[in-house]
Design a protein around this motif. Structure first.
Motif, short mmCIF file in Angstrom:
data_model
loop_
_atom_site.label_atom_id
_atom_site.label_comp_id
_atom_site.label_asym_id
_atom_site.label_seq_id
_atom_site.Cartn_x
_atom_site.Cartn_y
_atom_site.Cartn_z
N ARG A 49 8.43 7.96 40.09
CA ARG A 49 8.22 8.69 38.70
C ARG A 49 8.21 10.06 38.57
O ARG A 49 8.81 10.58 37.79
N ARG A 50 7.49 10.51 39.44
CA ARG A 50 7.09 11.76 39.59
C ARG A 50 8.42 12.74 39.74
O ARG A 50 8.65 13.67 39.29
N SER A 53 10.59 12.10 36.82
CA SER A 53 10.55 13.10 35.66
C SER A 53 10.59 14.67 35.91
O SER A 53 10.90 15.36 34.66
N GLU A 54 10.54 15.11 37.00
CA GLU A 54 10.89 16.54 37.36
C GLU A 54 12.31 16.89 37.31
O GLU A 54 12.73 17.90 36.74
N GLN A 57 13.08 16.27 33.60
CA GLN A 57 12.04 17.13 32.77
C GLN A 57 11.42 16.23 31.54
O GLN A 57 11.46 16.86 30.42
N VAL A 58 10.68 15.24 32.00
CA VAL A 58 10.02 14.48 31.12
C VAL A 58 8.71 14.15 31.83
O VAL A 58 8.43 14.52 33.06
N LYS A 59 7.87 13.43 30.91
CA LYS A 59 6.61 13.19 31.57
C LYS A 59 6.82 11.94 32.49
O LYS A 59 7.56 10.87 32.37
N PRO A 60 6.12 11.92 33.44
CA PRO A 60 6.14 10.89 34.50
C PRO A 60 5.79 9.23 33.95
O PRO A 60 6.70 8.50 34.03
N SER A 62 6.76 8.32 30.91
CA SER A 62 7.72 8.09 29.97
C SER A 62 8.78 7.66 30.64
O SER A 62 9.80 7.09 30.15
N VAL A 63 8.97 7.37 32.10
CA VAL A 63 10.15 6.91 33.03
C VAL A 63 9.86 5.38 32.95
O VAL A 63 8.95 4.96 33.31
#
Length: 74
Positions: A49-50, A53-54, A57-60, A62-63
């Motif tokens: 997820r991290r 998300s990188e 470009q979203v918060k982890p 929210s994946v």
């Protein structure tokens, strides 16, 4: 010239009960199939997820994982 008249026939109570029973059975079957196809565990780890998300470009948190067909994930 002949004319035909179409009338609606009333559904008997027993027929209606049979239809409701058949529909309930179908829903039960579909639920069991859905559980059999989609695993309950999320295949994505916190690290996955991290990384995702990188990249997007979203918060982890929210994946999300979406199951399309048995074994295919997005």
């Amino acid at each position: 010239m002949n004319y035909t008249t179409h009338t609606q026939q009333a559904i008997s109570t027993s027929s209606h009960d049979e239809q409701a029973l058949a529909q309930a059975e179908l829903y039960t079957h579909l639920e069991s199939q859905a559980e059999a196809v989609a695993p309950t565990l999320d295949p994505l780890t916190a690290r996955d997820r991290r990384i995702i998300s990188e990249i997007i470009q979203v918060k982890p948190e929210s994946v999300r994982t979406i199951w399309i067909e048995g074994g295919i994930t997005v």
